[in-house]
Design an enzyme around this catalytic site. Structure first.
Site, PDB file in Angstrom:
ATOM      1  N   CYS A 144      -4.081   9.532 -26.178  1.00  0.00           N
ATOM      2  CA  CYS A 144      -4.898  10.661 -26.622  1.00  0.00           C
ATOM      3  C   CYS A 144      -5.189  11.577 -25.453  1.00  0.00           C
ATOM      4  O   CYS A 144      -6.303  11.597 -24.916  1.00  0.00           O
ATOM      5  CB  CYS A 144      -6.174  10.155 -27.255  1.00  0.00           C
ATOM      6  SG  CYS A 144      -5.811   9.202 -28.714  1.00  0.00           S
TER       7      CYS A 144
ATOM      8  N   TYR B 197       6.128   2.431  -8.712  1.00  0.00           N
ATOM      9  CA  TYR B 197       4.899   3.162  -9.053  1.00  0.00           C
ATOM     10  C   TYR B 197       4.790   3.455 -10.542  1.00  0.00           C
ATOM     11  O   TYR B 197       4.209   4.460 -10.946  1.00  0.00           O
ATOM     12  CB  TYR B 197       4.786   4.460  -8.226  1.00  0.00           C
ATOM     13  CG  TYR B 197       4.856   4.218  -6.735  1.00  0.00           C
ATOM     14  CD1 TYR B 197       3.870   3.464  -6.099  1.00  0.00           C
ATOM     15  CD2 TYR B 197       5.911   4.692  -5.962  1.00  0.00           C
ATOM     16  CE1 TYR B 197       3.934   3.199  -4.746  1.00  0.00           C
ATOM     17  CE2 TYR B 197       5.975   4.436  -4.600  1.00  0.00           C
ATOM     18  CZ  TYR B 197       4.992   3.689  -3.997  1.00  0.00           C
ATOM     19  OH  TYR B 197       5.053   3.425  -2.643  1.00  0.00           O
TER      20      TYR B 197
ATOM     21  N   GLY C 286       8.690   5.932   3.071  1.00  0.00           N
ATOM     22  CA  GLY C 286       8.687   7.341   2.712  1.00  0.00           C
ATOM     23  C   GLY C 286       9.973   7.923   2.195  1.00  0.00           C
ATOM     24  O   GLY C 286       9.972   9.023   1.629  1.00  0.00           O
TER      25      GLY C 286
ATOM     26  N   GLU D  86       8.869   0.294   6.285  1.00  0.00           N
ATOM     27  CA  GLU D  86       8.219  -0.195   5.067  1.00  0.00           C
ATOM     28  C   GLU D  86       8.673   0.563   3.816  1.00  0.00           C
ATOM     29  O   GLU D  86       7.891   1.278   3.199  1.00  0.00           O
ATOM     30  CB  GLU D  86       6.694  -0.049   5.200  1.00  0.00           C
ATOM     31  CG  GLU D  86       6.115  -0.824   6.342  1.00  0.00           C
ATOM     32  CD  GLU D  86       4.631  -0.545   6.566  1.00  0.00           C
ATOM     33  OE1 GLU D  86       3.914  -1.482   6.971  1.00  0.00           O
ATOM     34  OE2 GLU D  86       4.190   0.598   6.345  1.00  0.00           O
ATOM     35  N   PRO D  87       9.921   0.408   3.418  1.00  0.00           N
ATOM     36  CA  PRO D  87      10.365   1.102   2.212  1.00  0.00           C
ATOM     37  C   PRO D  87       9.722   0.520   0.958  1.00  0.00           C
ATOM     38  O   PRO D  87       9.670  -0.698   0.791  1.00  0.00           O
ATOM     39  CB  PRO D  87      11.880   0.849   2.201  1.00  0.00           C
ATOM     40  CG  PRO D  87      12.065  -0.408   2.988  1.00  0.00           C
ATOM     41  CD  PRO D  87      10.980  -0.430   4.021  1.00  0.00           C
TER      42      PRO D  87
ATOM     43  N   ARG E 250       9.286   2.824  -2.557  1.00  0.00           N
ATOM     44  CA  ARG E 250       9.993   3.511  -3.636  1.00  0.00           C
ATOM     45  C   ARG E 250      11.510   3.352  -3.545  1.00  0.00           C
ATOM     46  O   ARG E 250      12.176   3.012  -4.516  1.00  0.00           O
ATOM     47  CB  ARG E 250       9.630   4.996  -3.567  1.00  0.00           C
ATOM     48  CG  ARG E 250      10.180   5.845  -4.702  1.00  0.00           C
ATOM     49  CD  ARG E 250       9.960   7.334  -4.413  1.00  0.00           C
ATOM     50  NE  ARG E 250       8.627   7.624  -3.932  1.00  0.00           N
ATOM     51  CZ  ARG E 250       7.595   7.926  -4.706  1.00  0.00           C
ATOM     52  NH1 ARG E 250       7.745   8.012  -6.000  1.00  0.00           N
ATOM     53  NH2 ARG E 250       6.411   8.152  -4.177  1.00  0.00           N
TER      54      ARG E 250
ATOM     55  N   TYR F 164       1.446  13.401 -10.859  1.00  0.00           N
ATOM     56  CA  TYR F 164       2.168  14.160  -9.825  1.00  0.00           C
ATOM     57  C   TYR F 164       3.118  15.202 -10.404  1.00  0.00           C
ATOM     58  O   TYR F 164       3.952  15.734  -9.681  1.00  0.00           O
ATOM     59  CB  TYR F 164       3.031  13.221  -8.972  1.00  0.00           C
ATOM     60  CG  TYR F 164       2.353  12.026  -8.360  1.00  0.00           C
ATOM     61  CD1 TYR F 164       1.298  12.158  -7.462  1.00  0.00           C
ATOM     62  CD2 TYR F 164       2.817  10.739  -8.644  1.00  0.00           C
ATOM     63  CE1 TYR F 164       0.716  11.038  -6.884  1.00  0.00           C
ATOM     64  CE2 TYR F 164       2.243   9.624  -8.066  1.00  0.00           C
ATOM     65  CZ  TYR F 164       1.192   9.778  -7.191  1.00  0.00           C
ATOM     66  OH  TYR F 164       0.637   8.676  -6.616  1.00  0.00           O
TER      67      TYR F 164
HETATM   68  C1  LIG Z   1       2.992   3.630   0.342  1.00  0.00           C
HETATM   69  C2  LIG Z   1       3.283   3.079   1.679  1.00  0.00           C
HETATM   70  C3  LIG Z   1       4.572   2.717   2.027  1.00  0.00           C
HETATM   71  C4  LIG Z   1       5.750   2.896   1.102  1.00  0.00           C
HETATM   72  O1  LIG Z   1       6.031   4.221   0.856  1.00  0.00           O
HETATM   73  P1  LIG Z   1       7.341   4.611   0.018  1.00  0.00           P
HETATM   74  O2  LIG Z   1       7.324   6.067   0.004  1.00  0.00           O
HETATM   75  O3  LIG Z   1       7.174   4.022  -1.324  1.00  0.00           O
HETATM   76  O4  LIG Z   1       8.513   4.064   0.752  1.00  0.00           O
HETATM   77  C5  LIG Z   1       4.792   2.157   3.252  1.00  0.00           C
HETATM   78  N1  LIG Z   1       3.767   1.961   4.119  1.00  0.00           N
HETATM   79  C6  LIG Z   1       2.505   2.309   3.819  1.00  0.00           C
HETATM   80  C7  LIG Z   1       1.451   2.049   4.794  1.00  0.00           C
HETATM   81  C8  LIG Z   1       2.218   2.871   2.600  1.00  0.00           C
HETATM   82  O5  LIG Z   1       0.964   3.211   2.312  1.00  0.00           O
END
Ligand SMILES: *Cc1c(COP(=O)(O)O)cnc(C)c1O
Length: 477
Positions: A398, A427, A285, A327-328, A330, A371
Site C-alpha cells: 500500500c 541488498y 564498492g 570487502e566486496p 554487492r 534509491y
Molecule cells: C557496505 C560495505 C562494504 C560493501 O560494499 P559493496 O559496495 O557492497 O561492495 C564493504 N565495507 C564496508 C565497511 C561497508 O560498509
C-alpha cells in the site's frame, strides 16, 4: 537478444551459456569477459534456455521453481557465487605482489548457506551486527577471517566479537572506550583496525557514499594521528591495520586509486608510531550491471587498479607491503541472485500507463523505492518473446512508490506468468521488511539441476510470534 555461447577458458567457468534476453533494449550483455566477471553479467552465469525456450538457472527450470517453492522466490546460483569468489582470489593473486584476502561484506546478503559457500572458497567476511556475526560463525567462517564493523557497536556486540576472536574495526572514540573496559578483564590484546574517512568523493547515490568527509563512518582524518597516538598507549589493543571504504555501486576506478595514496600515508604514520599495521583494508564498492546500459569495471580491472595503486603508493613511501584486504559485497552476490514473481492484476490507464502487479515488491526489494534503482526482467518461460508493450511493474504494498520496474518493455502477458527479475542477490533479502505484514520469501540455492531451500518462507503466523496482547485488552466474552 541473442549472443553466441562462448567457450570457457577458466577452470572455474561453467559450460557455455545459452542466450538470454534482457527484455529491455535487446543488446547483448554476455561476452567472455562478462563471464569471468559476473558483476558485468545481468543473469546468473548458469542461465540457459531449455528446448522450449524457457529459462533455467543452475539446471533448474525457473517456472518449476516458482511452482514448487511459491513466489516471490529468491534464487541463488552457486556457479555464479563461486565464480565471483574465485575471480577476486585469482585477481588478487595476479595483481598484488603481497598477501591478500577478500572479505565478503555480508550485509549484502547474510545467510548460513552463503557464508558456508564463501568460506569454502577461502574468503573472509565482514559483519556489522551480532546477527551477522553469529550467522558468519555458525556458517563456518573461521573467526580469524572475520572483521567486525559498525558505527555504533554495543558493548554486547563487542563482547561477542572479542570472545570469539574476531578482529574489531574501531570506528570512533566510543568503540575505544567500550573496548578498553571489556578488554581490561581479559589477557592478551584485542586485534583492531582503525577506520577513517579518507575524504574522497565518488559518484554514487548520496545514501551509499561513505568516503566523503561528511559521513557518520570512521574517524575524521584530522583525528587519525591523535587516535593512533592514544592507541600506542593502550596495551589492550594491537593495531593490525587501517580501514577505509568509499561507497557502493561505484563505476569509476579513479577514487580507488586516490584512496590507495591516502591510505599509504596513513599506514606510514601508524607504523611510525610503533603500530604493526600489517593490513590495509580498502573496503568494497565495485558496482554491478543492473540494466543493459550499466558498464561497471570487471573484478579483474578493479583489483588490478586497487592492487597496483596500493603497491605503488607503498613503494613510493618505502613501506613494507601490507596484506591487502578488500570487502566486496554487492559485486560478490548480486548477479548470482534473481527473484521470481507471479504476475497478477493489470491496470490500463489509457494514454498514461499500464500497471502490472506482482505478488511481492518493496518488502522483498526495497532498492527501487529507496534509491530509485533500476532492474531488468524477463518472462521465465519465454525470455526471448518479442516485447510489444511498455509497462510498469508494481508491487502489492500500500504505497504508490512500490514499483519494481518503471516503463519496461515486455511481451503481452497473462496473469499467472512468472517474471524473473535479475541481479537481486545483494541488498534485497538483506534490506527486506515485513511491510503490510507480508512474509519474507524463501531462498533456494540452485546447482547442477538441484534446488535446495536455504531460507524457508515465512508464514503469516510467524509474524505474530513477537506480538503480545496485554490481558486487559482481551475481548470479554
Ligand atoms: C557496505 C560495505 C562494504 C560493501 O560494499 P559493496 O559496495 O557492497 O561492495 C564493504 N565495507 C564496508 C565497511 C561497508 O560498509
Amino acid at each position: 537478444m541473442v549472443t553466441s555461447a562462448s567457450p570457457a577458458t577458466d577452470s572455474v567457468a561453467p559450460a557455455p551459456v545459452a542466450p538470454v534476453a534482457t527484455g529491455l533494449d535487446g543488446s547483448p550483455f554476455e561476452s567472455q569477459s562478462d563471464r569471468l566477471s559476473p558483476n558485468r553479467n545481468l543473469a546468473p552465469l548458469s542461465a540457459r534456455l531449455d528446448g522450449l525456450g524457457r529459462m533455467e538457472v543452475g539446471g533448474c527450470l525457473l517456472s518449476d521453481l516458482a511452482r514448487t517453492y511459491g513466489t516471490p522466490l529468491y534464487v541463488l546460483d552457486e556457479t555464479t557465487l563461486r565464480t565471483t569468489c574465485r575471480a577476486y582470489r585469482q585477481a588478487l593473486a595476479a595483481h598484488y605482489p603481497g598477501e591478500a584476502l577478500a572479505l565478503y561484506a555480508s550485509k549484502a546478503n547474510s545467510s548460513l548457506a552463503i557464508t558456508a559457500l564463501v568460506a569454502s572458497e577461502g574468503l573472509g567476511l565482514d559483519a556489522v551486527s551480532a546477527g551477522e556475526l553469529l550467522t558468519a560463525l555458525q556458517g563456518g567462517m573461521p573467526a580469524e577471517r572475520i572483521v567486525f564493523h559498525g558505527n555504533n557497536k554495543s558493548a554486547e556486540e563487542l563482547q561477542l566479537a572479542i570472545d570469539r576472536g574476531v578482529s574489531v574495526v574501531l570506528d570512533n572514540w566510543n568503540d575505544i572506550a567500550l573496548l578498553s573496559d571489556l578488554a581490561a578483564e581479559r589477557p592478551g590484546a584485542v586485534r583492531v583496525l582503525v577506520r577513517f574517512t579518507p575524504g574522497i568523493e565518488c559518484h554514487t547515490h548520496e545514501y551509499i557514499r561513505t568516503g566523503h568527509l561528511d559521513s557518520k563512518f570512521g574517524f575524521d582524518p584530522d583525528q587519525l594521528e591523535a587516535v593512533l597516538r592514544h592507541l600506542a598507549g593502550c596495551p589492550w589493543a594491537r593495531v593490525d591495520g587501517l580501514h577505509a571504504h568509499i561507497g557502493s555501486q561505484i563505476f569509476e576506478l579513479e577514487p580507488h586509486r586516490d584512496l590507495a595514496a591516502v591510505m599509504a600515508d596513513a599506514l606510514a604514520l601508524a607504523r611510525s608510531l610503533g603500530h604493526p599495521c600489517g593490513d590495509l583494508n580498502v573496503g568494497g564498492g565495485l558496482g554491478i550491471r543492473y540494466v543493459g546500459s550499466d558498464d561497471p569495471p570487471s573484478i579483474q580491472e578493479w583489483v588490478q587498479v586497487v592492487g597496483g595503486a596500493v603497491a605503488e603508493a607503498c613503494g613510493q613511501r618505502q613501506l613494507v607491503l601490507p596484506r591487502l584486504l578488500c570487502e566486496p559485497g554487492r559485486s560478490l552476490v548480486a548477479t548470482a541472485g534473481l527473484t521470481l514473481y507471479m504476475l497478477g492484476s493489470r491496470k490500463d490507464i489509457p494514454g498514461l500507463r499500464t500497471y502490472l502487479s506482482v505478488d511481492g515488491g518493496m518488502s522483498d526489494n526495497p532498492r527501487p523505492i529507496t534509491y530509485q534503482s533500476q532492474y531488468t526482467a524477463v518472462l521465465a518461460d519465454r525470455p526471448l518473446a518479442e516485447a510489444t508493450e511498455t509497462v510498469t511493474v508494481a508491487g502489492k504494498h500500500c504505497e504508490s512508490g512500490d514499483v519494481l520496474l518503471h516503463d519496461v518493455r515486455l511481451p503481452q502477458t497473462t496473469p499467472g506468468e512468472v517474471l524473473a527479475v535479475f541481479a537481486t542477490g545483494a541488498y534485497n533479502a538483506a534490506m527486506g521488511s515485513n511491510y503490510n505484514r507480508i512474509p519474507r520469501p524463501a531462498a533456494v540455492l540452485v546447482h547442477d539441476g538441484v534446488a535446495e531451500v536455504v531460507q524457508r518462507r515465512e508464514q503469516p503466523e510467524d509474524l505474530l510470534r513477537y506480538d503480545v496482547l496485554p490481558h486487559r485488552l482481551l475481548p470479554v466474552s
